[in-house]
Structures are given as C-alpha cells and as structure tokens.
Design an enzyme around this catalytic site. Structure first.
Site, PDB file in Angstrom:
ATOM      1  N   CYS A   1      38.099  29.692  -8.713  1.00  0.00           N
ATOM      2  CA  CYS A   1      37.125  29.787  -9.260  1.00  0.00           C
ATOM      3  C   CYS A   1      36.196  31.217  -8.902  1.00  0.00           C
ATOM      4  O   CYS A   1      35.415  32.089  -9.958  1.00  0.00           O
ATOM      5  CB  CYS A   1      36.458  28.373  -8.284  1.00  0.00           C
ATOM      6  SG  CYS A   1      36.526  27.061  -8.709  1.00  0.00           S
TER       7      CYS A   1
ATOM      8  N   ASN B   1      31.215  21.627 -11.168  1.00  0.00           N
ATOM      9  CA  ASN B   1      31.173  22.456 -10.665  1.00  0.00           C
ATOM     10  C   ASN B   1      31.867  22.862 -12.316  1.00  0.00           C
ATOM     11  O   ASN B   1      32.829  22.364 -13.070  1.00  0.00           O
ATOM     12  CB  ASN B   1      32.494  22.123  -9.867  1.00  0.00           C
ATOM     13  CG  ASN B   1      33.070  23.993  -9.149  1.00  0.00           C
ATOM     14  OD1 ASN B   1      33.004  24.588 -10.022  1.00  0.00           O
ATOM     15  ND2 ASN B   1      33.974  23.848  -8.038  1.00  0.00           N
TER      16      ASN B   1
END
Length: 502
Positions: A226, A426
């Site tokens: 990420c 997310n």
C-alpha cells in the site's frame, strides 16, 4: 457537526486556555527570535553611525573599485553555480481518482451474499468475514471487481487484465482531460500494482494505449504494498532531476481479480473483506513555466524500510495455505511494526518540517529522560504546527485510531482518512489521493498550506511525502473531483466498534 461541537466543548474547559496561549507565545517568540533581536540591534547600530562614517566608507569603496568589482563577479559566479547545481523543483500539476461505475458497488450485504454463493467458505469463515465487515468502518457504496459480483466467480488472468485496463485507462483519460497535456510530452512513466504483474507489463499497456514516445523512462513497480504510491512519487521525483522540462505520469492501483482468496485460513480472509477497487493518476513536472498552473510543490519525500527485521518482513506475506490456495496473510505483528516504522519515519521527517521551538522541547525532554533519568512522559512533537492537512493511508480503523492518538490529531484532521475508508474502503496505494481529493472538495486547501501523505506497506515500509499548495484551490472549480457530487453529505457518523484491520 459533531466534531465541531466536540472541539468547541474542549476549548471551553477552564484549565485548557492558559497552557494553550502559553505554548502559542513560546512558539511565537522562538520562531521570531531572530527578528526580535536583530531589528533592535540594527536600529541601535544605525543611530550610532555619524555622517562622517558614511562618507569615509563611500570613499574607501571608490578607491578600491577593482577589488570590489572582482568580489561582485565572484559572488555572481558562485551564485550561478549554486543555482544550476541545486535540485530541480518538482510540481504536481493535477491528479485524478478513479470512480467505478455504480454497477460495481458492493454493500456489506452484497459482499456476504456473493461470498456465500461461491461455496468455498465454511460457516465459521463466513461468520468471521461478516464480523470483519461490521467492524471495518465501511459504508454501503464501496466498489469491487466485477468478477466478485458474479456467480460463478471468474478469477482468470483475462478478467484481471480487463480490470486493469478499465481502472488504469479510466483514471488516465480523466487526468489528461483535466490537464490538457499531450501524451507525446510525457517522458517518464511509473506504474505500481502489487499483486498483478502481466507480461507485457502494466506500464507497457499504458505506453501501447496512449502511444507514448519511444525513449520514455518507463517503470513498473510490483509487490510493494500500500505504500508503493509514495515510492512511485519518490522515483518520479528522482527521474525528473535528470530529465529537464519533462512531465512524469504516475499511476497507483491494485488489482482485485487475482487477489481474492478462496480458502479458510483466518489471517488470509481479512484482505478479501477490506480491499476495494480504486486507482489514482498523478501528473508531475519540473517545468518552471508550469508552476503557475500547478496545484502543489513537492517539498519532501522520505522512505523507511523495516525489511531487515523478520517481524516486519513477515507481517504482510503472500503465500499458499495448507490446501495450496494463494492469498495474503496478515500477522498480529502488523500494528506494532507499523508503529515502529512510523517512529523511524518521524525521526527523520521531524527535523525537516517541525519549527525550531518544537525541536527544542523534544530535545530537552529526550535529555531529561535518557541522561538525567527523569520519570517524565515522552514528548510527542506537535505535527499540527508543521502541516495543515493529513492524508493517512486508509488501511483500516485500527491504524487510523492509533495515529490519531499518537499524533494527537483532531477529528477534523482525521476526517479525510476516515471518510475515504467509509466511502471507498481500502484502495491500497491510491487511498491517500482520495483523501487529498476530499480535502480539495471541501475547499480546505489554501495557498501555502502543507499536506502530509503517509502510507504503510508490505516489506515492511513507512513512506512520507510533503506537499505545499501553490494556490488556493476553489472547490467550485473541481468539477471532475471524484467526491464533488456528494461532498455535501460528508462527514457522516461512523459508529465506534472494536476494529479489525489489514
């Protein structure tokens, strides 16, 4: 709004006023100490100089004209060399965030229904995933890949490629329409996607689709989690130092089709529930002529890597379960490792961004605890003095809660991250751009404001990027902002529950 009421109530506490203004006065005195000392000294010195002193100095300069001229020439040459050797400034022209079609919307009920219909999960696994969703902080309008909304699920390579094309080309098309930049002028391309790595690469797909120039510097980053979006920004910044008058296109995304896990190992079920579809495209430049039309200037890009530590290396790990089903496992060490990574990153970032007054307080506290063994609480620098806006990777509620507490941030500062988590889930490396887009849509970005983007990723990595706004961004001008058609309905209240995160 609730956060406004809470902030007003906190300000009315009788004991909060004195410390607040004492600290404000301290910071003001330290920040302006040079002016407060030099101005009186300069005035005093000038008042003691007579007219004869000025005449004597003028005559001395005239008699040594050659020496003075040589000194001026040397100063000009040195200044020119310094100007030519310093790093090129990097500007963010504009960016776009991908908003999938409404047919790809995935409510919690839709997710659980589709998951159950796969027939791959036990009742215990279904109950566990339902529990994760209930505690995730997600709303009912996040997006997922088309394959997860169909029966049977088609987790084929071809479907993954279609998803990548849909997301990448959609967000790049929007960015090019926003900026009006011609594709032939793009000389640097960086694409990041952790779990989908076709051949030809994703970056090659972009080059082919937009017929980019043959000598383009093209890079494809994979497996970096990420935080890869900020790594891509840092790489583009470094490449812009060697290619003058260039544009750099950065694309941050994650592919869901092949990332789905169809087993029953709990640690590998969490990513199934939390990751959602999204992408961001960012256009950077080092062209000084584009400064006036750019939104931000890149101030700092810092990277911290904890991969040498086995806990950090193993806390996010792609592997097969006992039945040879591929997935990403999250360990219980994730939050502690993220905290250590954040501490290391802040240790490097702090001296670069914090005012001198905060650095003094931190140093005095450190000396007191470590040298004099004083039993005092560790001083946490006030990063609100360094940044006006915070874009913290929306990886999960636990991460956001911990950062809000450790950095002593207000609900207002955390709002972009929490609302991004609620609305889009997310979206991996692109989440920090949805957060910046939220801040712009709210009309909060003023000229000179500093925005801090921070993200965590497998490896384990903690990366930071600091931007400074070159102009006030009017929300009315952000017609293509992914939030703009619904921004008035935010923020929303998200019930407090015990979180489970990635």
């Amino acid at each position: 709004m609730e956060y406004e009421k809470k902030r007003n109530q906190d300000n009315k506490k009788p004991n909060s006023i004195i410390p607040k203004y004492v600290k404000f006065g301290y910071h003001y005195l330290i920040s302006n100490a040079m002016y407060l000392l030099l101005v009186p000294l300069s005035i005093t010195a000038l008042t003691h100089l007579s007219k004869d002193d000025f005449v004597h100095f003028s005559n001395h300069v005239m008699h040594n004209l050659v020496v003075v001229t040589l000194c001026i020439m040397i100063i000009v040459i040195l200044a020119t060399l310094h100007f030519m050797s310093r790093p090129r400034k990097v500007y963010l022209v504009n960016f776009s965030c991908y908003k999938p079609d409404h047919t790809l919307m995935c409510s919690n009920e839709t997710f659980m229904k589709a998951t159950k219909l796969t027939g791959s999960f036990t009742e215990e696994s279904l109950a566990f995933q339902k529990k994760i969703l209930e505690r995730s902080g997600y709303g009912q309008k996040t997006y997922t890949a088309k394959t997860f909304l169909e029966v049977p699920i088609n987790m084929s390579f071809n479907e993954a490629r279609k998803e990548a094309e849909l997301v990448m080309f959609g967000v790049i098309d929007e960015l090019l329409a926003k900026t009006g930049v011609k594709t032939k002028d793009i000389r640097i391309l960086v694409v990041n996607c952790s779990l989908f790595n076709p051949a030809p690469s994703l970056s090659a797909m972009v080059v082919n689709r937009y017929k980019l120039r043959g000598n383009i510097l093209s890079y494809n980053l994979s497996g970096m989690g990420c935080s890869a979006g900020l790594i891509s920004i840092d790489l583009a910044k470094r490449l812009l130092q060697i290619r003058p008058n260039s544009y750099a296109l950065v694309v941050s995304m994650e592919n869901l089709t092949l990332a789905g896990y169809v087993g029953n190992t709990r640690s590998m079920l969490i990513p199934n529930c939390l990751f959602r579809m999204g992408a961001a495209a960012i256009l950077l430049t080092n062209r000084s002529s584009d400064r006036h039309c750019s939104k931000y200037q890149l101030v700092h890009a810092l990277r911290t890597h904890k991969g040498a530590d086995d806990r950090g290396y193993n806390c996010v790990f792609q592997k097969e379960d006992i039945n040879n089903r591929l997935g990403v496992a999250l360990s219980k060490d994730l939050l502690p490792v993220a905290g250590e990574g954040l501490t290391n990153n802040l240790t490097t970032l702090g001296p670069l961004v914090l005012p001198f007054s905060e650095q003094i307080l931190f140093l005095v506290n450190f000396i007191g605890r470590k040298i004099f063994k004083m039993k005092i609480k560790q001083y946490v620098p006030d990063f609100k003095l360094a940044f006006e806006h915070f874009c913290i990777h929306a990886g999960g509620r636990a991460v956001l809660d911990e950062l809000e507490k450790s950095l002593e941030l207000s609900e207002w500062h955390m709002e972009p991250s929490r609302m991004t988590l609620y609305r889009f889930g997310n979206t991996s490396s692109s989440s920090i751009w949805y957060e910046l887009a939220y801040t712009e849509a709210k009309g909060r970005i003023k000229k000179g404001d500093r925005a801090w983007q921070i993200a965590f990723g497998s490896g384990f990595k903690c990366n930071s990027v600091v931007w400074q706004a070159l102009r006030t961004i009017n929300s009315a001008d952000e017609k293509h902002n992914t939030w703009i058609d619904e921004i008035d309905s935010f923020p929303v209240h998200v019930p407090d529950v015990a979180p489970i995160d990635c």
